[in-house]
Design a protein around this motif. Structure first.
Motif, short mmCIF file in Angstrom:
data_model
loop_
_atom_site.label_atom_id
_atom_site.label_comp_id
_atom_site.label_asym_id
_atom_site.label_seq_id
_atom_site.Cartn_x
_atom_site.Cartn_y
_atom_site.Cartn_z
N THR A 111 0.69 -1.22 0.18
CA THR A 111 -0.06 0.08 -0.03
C THR A 111 0.99 1.27 0.03
O THR A 111 0.70 2.30 -0.73
CB THR A 111 -1.08 0.06 1.31
OG1 THR A 111 -1.68 -1.30 1.22
CG2 THR A 111 -1.85 1.11 1.05
N GLY A 112 1.74 1.12 0.89
CA GLY A 112 2.83 2.48 1.07
C GLY A 112 3.48 2.93 -0.41
O GLY A 112 3.42 3.69 -0.68
N PRO A 113 4.23 1.87 -0.75
CA PRO A 113 5.12 2.01 -1.92
C PRO A 113 4.14 2.48 -3.05
O PRO A 113 4.48 3.25 -4.12
CB PRO A 113 5.77 0.85 -2.26
CG PRO A 113 5.97 -0.09 -0.79
CD PRO A 113 4.60 0.45 -0.19
N THR A 114 2.95 1.47 -3.17
CA THR A 114 1.99 1.82 -4.25
C THR A 114 1.50 3.55 -4.36
O THR A 114 1.54 4.22 -5.33
CB THR A 114 0.75 0.91 -4.41
OG1 THR A 114 1.43 -0.29 -4.42
CG2 THR A 114 0.10 1.46 -5.62
N ALA A 115 1.28 4.15 -3.28
CA ALA A 115 0.92 5.37 -2.97
C ALA A 115 1.96 6.47 -3.29
O ALA A 115 1.86 7.40 -4.15
CB ALA A 115 0.44 5.70 -1.49
N LEU A 116 3.35 6.16 -3.16
CA LEU A 116 4.36 6.75 -3.53
C LEU A 116 4.66 6.86 -4.87
O LEU A 116 4.86 7.80 -5.48
CB LEU A 116 5.72 6.09 -2.53
CG LEU A 116 6.78 7.04 -2.59
CD1 LEU A 116 6.83 8.09 -1.44
CD2 LEU A 116 8.18 6.05 -2.16
N LYS A 117 4.63 5.43 -5.78
CA LYS A 117 4.77 5.53 -7.08
C LYS A 117 3.82 6.31 -7.89
O LYS A 117 4.15 7.18 -8.50
CB LYS A 117 4.90 3.83 -7.28
CG LYS A 117 4.80 3.79 -8.74
CD LYS A 117 4.25 2.40 -9.30
CE LYS A 117 2.70 2.44 -9.10
NZ LYS A 117 1.98 1.39 -9.85
N ASP A 118 2.53 6.19 -7.32
CA ASP A 118 1.49 6.94 -8.01
C ASP A 118 1.59 8.52 -7.85
O ASP A 118 1.41 9.34 -8.80
CB ASP A 118 0.12 6.63 -7.21
CG ASP A 118 -0.28 5.05 -7.66
OD1 ASP A 118 0.43 4.44 -8.53
OD2 ASP A 118 -1.21 4.57 -7.01
N LEU A 119 2.07 8.87 -6.51
CA LEU A 119 2.52 10.36 -6.40
C LEU A 119 3.42 10.65 -7.32
O LEU A 119 3.47 11.71 -7.88
CB LEU A 119 2.73 10.54 -4.98
CG LEU A 119 2.86 12.04 -4.49
CD1 LEU A 119 1.67 12.67 -4.68
CD2 LEU A 119 3.35 12.11 -3.15
N PHE A 120 4.30 10.03 -7.61
CA PHE A 120 5.69 10.47 -8.19
C PHE A 120 5.19 10.46 -9.68
O PHE A 120 5.33 11.52 -10.49
CB PHE A 120 6.84 9.25 -8.15
CG PHE A 120 7.71 9.50 -6.89
CD1 PHE A 120 7.28 10.15 -5.63
CD2 PHE A 120 8.95 8.58 -6.93
CE1 PHE A 120 8.03 10.21 -4.86
CE2 PHE A 120 9.62 8.80 -6.07
CZ PHE A 120 9.17 9.87 -4.78
N TRP A 121 4.45 9.57 -10.13
CA TRP A 121 3.82 9.41 -11.50
C TRP A 121 3.05 10.65 -11.83
O TRP A 121 2.87 11.39 -12.85
CB TRP A 121 3.05 8.40 -12.11
CG TRP A 121 4.36 7.14 -12.38
CD1 TRP A 121 4.69 6.16 -11.64
CD2 TRP A 121 5.19 7.35 -13.45
NE1 TRP A 121 5.57 5.48 -12.57
CE2 TRP A 121 6.14 6.24 -13.61
CE3 TRP A 121 5.34 8.26 -14.54
CZ2 TRP A 121 7.03 5.82 -14.41
CZ3 TRP A 121 6.12 8.12 -15.49
CH2 TRP A 121 7.17 6.81 -15.50
N ARG A 122 2.17 11.04 -10.62
CA ARG A 122 1.40 12.24 -10.93
C ARG A 122 2.04 13.48 -11.06
O ARG A 122 1.68 14.30 -12.23
CB ARG A 122 0.21 12.39 -9.77
CG ARG A 122 -0.67 13.35 -9.98
CD ARG A 122 -2.03 12.92 -9.16
NE ARG A 122 -1.78 13.28 -7.78
CZ ARG A 122 -1.58 14.65 -7.34
NH1 ARG A 122 -1.81 15.36 -8.01
NH2 ARG A 122 -1.26 14.82 -6.12
N ALA A 123 3.31 13.58 -10.51
CA ALA A 123 4.00 14.68 -10.67
C ALA A 123 4.72 14.78 -11.89
O ALA A 123 4.80 15.99 -12.84
CB ALA A 123 5.29 14.86 -9.49
N VAL A 124 5.20 13.48 -12.57
CA VAL A 124 5.47 13.27 -13.70
C VAL A 124 4.56 13.66 -15.04
O VAL A 124 4.95 14.51 -15.84
CB VAL A 124 6.06 11.97 -14.15
CG1 VAL A 124 6.51 11.70 -15.53
CG2 VAL A 124 7.21 11.61 -13.24
N ASP A 125 3.37 13.20 -14.47
CA ASP A 125 2.39 13.78 -15.48
C ASP A 125 1.90 15.34 -15.57
O ASP A 125 1.27 15.74 -16.46
CB ASP A 125 1.01 12.84 -15.31
CG ASP A 125 1.20 11.43 -15.57
OD1 ASP A 125 2.17 11.06 -16.40
OD2 ASP A 125 0.34 10.57 -15.00
#
Ligand code: NDP
Length: 295
Positions: free
Chosen positions: A261-275
């Motif tokens: 759960t934690g790493p997935t939230a982090l990954k999603d946040l990173f990709w949102r910043a990329v997007d």
């Protein structure tokens, strides 16, 4: 010189230790708790148990409150609002900043003044070296009670807006919980391959220490400077590269059969910043995604 009297409302692990600390410092201490039996050890040490919340309020100008939340304060004092006039309520319970602002209005509506506090130690640390409390409210009121409140820990005044103490407190708590939870995730990940916690701890310790240092991994300083300047150069470690890497942390967790759960939230946040267009920026450009929540 006789010490100033103080009242403590709420005798959970925190409030009971606060009351005991005031007693150790020689303050005449009155206590009240919904479950009166919890006061017994404090009464043995010299505290006075108030029969009612109104009696507790009447005993001291300074009333320290430590309960689960602000609802507990309203529940405790709603039938005693006539006794609030002239009191200083120093509430060190957890809440949201807006909740504290509403509580400030509630207190002043009854002729009392609210000081809010976020205490940054667990019960055994109260009053010990390293203990500190973020306070907000009227500084002159805090100053008037500084000598008494100092018994609980160093006083850090953060501003007149009564919501501020909890903003600082929640910011610190999130830092604490996310760091310690990430460490537990790290232990589970390496543990899935039979690596013990003690085998891994030196590496975790080195990383956390380096983050607070001034070296190339001194990311608290680096991120602060980049956030303050609004510049987040990607240089040779872009956010896009790190978002891909964050995906690998998720995959490693899945392969290890642990919660991701934690790493997935982090990954999603990173990709949102990329997007959002920050893929060529640095790690600190994640700040822009944090400031602009997903709709
Ligand atoms: P709790 O959060 O469990 O607080 C227990 C106290 O709240 C008891 O006195 C309890 O009364 C009272 N209470 C709860 N609900 C009500 C209610 N509706 N009406 C009246 N009284 C109520 O324990 P802690 O002492 O650990 O924490 C106190 C505060 O300090 C919390 O806001 C917490 O977030 C904060 N804090 C805690 C730390 C810790 O390490 N424990 C560290 C830093 C801050 P009763 O005995 O009758 O149930």
């Amino acid at each position: 010189m006789p010490k100033t009297p103080v009242t403590v409302i709420g005798l959970g692990p925190m409030g009971a230790t606060m009351a005991a600390t005031f007693l150790e410092h020689g303050h005449p201490t009155t206590v009240w708790n919904r479950t009166a039996a919890k006061a017994a050890p404090l009464v043995e040490k010299g505290a006075t148990l108030a029969a009612t919340p109104a009696e507790a309020l009447a005993a001291s100008e300074l009333v320290v409150i430590s309960q689960t939340d602000y609802t507990a304060m309203y529940d405790s004092l709603k039938d005693s609002t006539h006794a609030l006039k002239g009191r200083v309520l120093a509430n060190l319970s957890s809440g949201s900043p807006d909740e504290l602002r509403r509580a400030g209005d509630w207190a002043s509506g009854h002729g009392a003044e609210l000081l809010t506090g976020g205490i940054m130690v667990p019960p055994p640390g109260i009053g010990k070296p390293g203990s500190y409390v973020f306070y907000s409210g009227q500084e002159k009121t805090l100053d008037a009670h500084r000598e008494t409140l100092r018994a609980l820990g160093d006083i850090t005044f953060v501003g007149t807006d009564v919501g501020l103490a909890m903003l600082y407190y929640q910011a610190q708590l999130y830092l604490f919980w996310s760091t310690t939870t990430a460490y537990m995730h790290a232990l589970a990940l390496v543990g899935s391959a039979g690596v013990s916690g003690e085998q891994f701890r030196p590496f975790g310790t080195a990383l956390v220490s380096a983050l607070a240092g001034d070296g190339p991994m001194g990311y608290l300083r680096i991120i602060t400077e980049e956030v303050d300047s609004g510049l987040s150069p990607g240089a040779d470690n872009t956010l896009r590269m790190q978002a891909v890497g964050a995906g690998h942390v998720v995959e490693a967790g899945q392969e290890a059969g642990i919660d991701t759960t934690g790493p997935t939230a982090l990954k999603d946040l990173f990709w949102r910043a990329v997007d959002m267009g920050h893929g060529d920026g640095g790690l600190s450009s994640v700040f822009e995604a944090i400031r602009a929540p997903a709709t």
